[in-house]
Design a protein around this motif. Structure first.
Motif, PDB file in Angstrom:
ATOM      1  N   LEU A  79     -23.483  50.831  82.853  1.00  0.00           N
ATOM      2  CA  LEU A  79     -24.657  51.330  82.128  1.00  0.00           C
ATOM      3  C   LEU A  79     -25.495  52.242  83.020  1.00  0.00           C
ATOM      4  O   LEU A  79     -26.033  53.253  82.543  1.00  0.00           O
ATOM      5  N   GLY A  80     -25.605  51.906  84.289  1.00  0.00           N
ATOM      6  CA  GLY A  80     -26.338  52.761  85.223  1.00  0.00           C
ATOM      7  C   GLY A  80     -25.728  54.149  85.313  1.00  0.00           C
ATOM      8  O   GLY A  80     -26.443  55.153  85.375  1.00  0.00           O
ATOM      9  N   ASP A  81     -24.401  54.218  85.310  1.00  0.00           N
ATOM     10  CA  ASP A  81     -23.710  55.515  85.323  1.00  0.00           C
ATOM     11  C   ASP A  81     -24.066  56.330  84.085  1.00  0.00           C
ATOM     12  O   ASP A  81     -24.382  57.521  84.175  1.00  0.00           O
ATOM     13  N   LEU A  82     -24.009  55.662  82.928  1.00  0.00           N
ATOM     14  CA  LEU A  82     -24.298  56.362  81.674  1.00  0.00           C
ATOM     15  C   LEU A  82     -25.762  56.771  81.574  1.00  0.00           C
ATOM     16  O   LEU A  82     -26.080  57.854  81.069  1.00  0.00           O
ATOM     17  N   LEU A  83     -26.660  55.936  82.077  1.00  0.00           N
ATOM     18  CA  LEU A  83     -28.082  56.270  82.065  1.00  0.00           C
ATOM     19  C   LEU A  83     -28.352  57.476  82.964  1.00  0.00           C
ATOM     20  O   LEU A  83     -29.064  58.406  82.562  1.00  0.00           O
ATOM     21  N   ALA A  84     -27.754  57.491  84.143  1.00  0.00           N
ATOM     22  CA  ALA A  84     -27.935  58.617  85.070  1.00  0.00           C
ATOM     23  C   ALA A  84     -27.403  59.920  84.485  1.00  0.00           C
ATOM     24  O   ALA A  84     -27.947  60.997  84.750  1.00  0.00           O
ATOM     25  N   ALA A  85     -26.373  59.820  83.660  1.00  0.00           N
ATOM     26  CA  ALA A  85     -25.793  61.011  83.032  1.00  0.00           C
ATOM     27  C   ALA A  85     -26.520  61.402  81.755  1.00  0.00           C
ATOM     28  O   ALA A  85     -26.179  62.401  81.127  1.00  0.00           O
ATOM     29  N   GLY A  86     -27.516  60.608  81.341  1.00  0.00           N
ATOM     30  CA  GLY A  86     -28.265  60.917  80.129  1.00  0.00           C
ATOM     31  C   GLY A  86     -27.507  60.604  78.851  1.00  0.00           C
ATOM     32  O   GLY A  86     -27.861  61.084  77.784  1.00  0.00           O
ATOM     33  N   ARG A  87     -26.478  59.776  78.944  1.00  0.00           N
ATOM     34  CA  ARG A  87     -25.660  59.466  77.772  1.00  0.00           C
ATOM     35  C   ARG A  87     -26.172  58.256  76.993  1.00  0.00           C
ATOM     36  O   ARG A  87     -25.746  58.030  75.865  1.00  0.00           O
TER      37      ARG A  87
END
Length: 118
Positions: A79-87
């Protein structure tokens, strides 16, 4: 009886997270609601694709972990990856609760017991 996520091959979990054991953000607790902000794109990691599909509507982190069959700690990293990517976007369902607005502690204990029995 095997338990999803707990009995997974450690090499698989290592690969899923790119070798990370902790999320870069403290944004996500068990009840944080996550919502997809875009559709999956070709070439995305399969777990990221699954999260975006699961979170078309607000979904708690614990539900995402359950649906994926992965430990919450691993899901927080993803989820952190997706949040950082704005997804995705994330918000806590109750950010301004005062003591008189909190649920009854006895109800919370019963919920905890129910979750443990799953």
């Amino acid at each position: 009886m095997t338990r999803p996520g707990r009995d997974d091959d450690p090499d698989r979990l290592y690969t899923v997270t790119g070798g990370r054991s902790r999320s870069d953000t403290e944004t996500f607790d068990l009840v944080t609601l996550v919502v997809s902000e875009c559709d999956p794109v070709p070439g995305m990691q399969s777990e990221h694709v699954a999260i975006l599909r699961i979170c078309r509507y607000p979904t708690a982190v614990v539900e995402v972990a359950s649906d994926l069959g992965l430990p919450v700690s691993i899901v927080r990293i993803l989820l952190g990856d997706l949040l950082a990517a704005g997804r995705i976007t994330a918000r806590h369902p109750r950010t301004t609760a005062s003591a008189d607005q909190l649920p009854d502690p006895e109800i919370l204990k019963q919920v905890l017991v129910g979750l443990r029995n799953l």
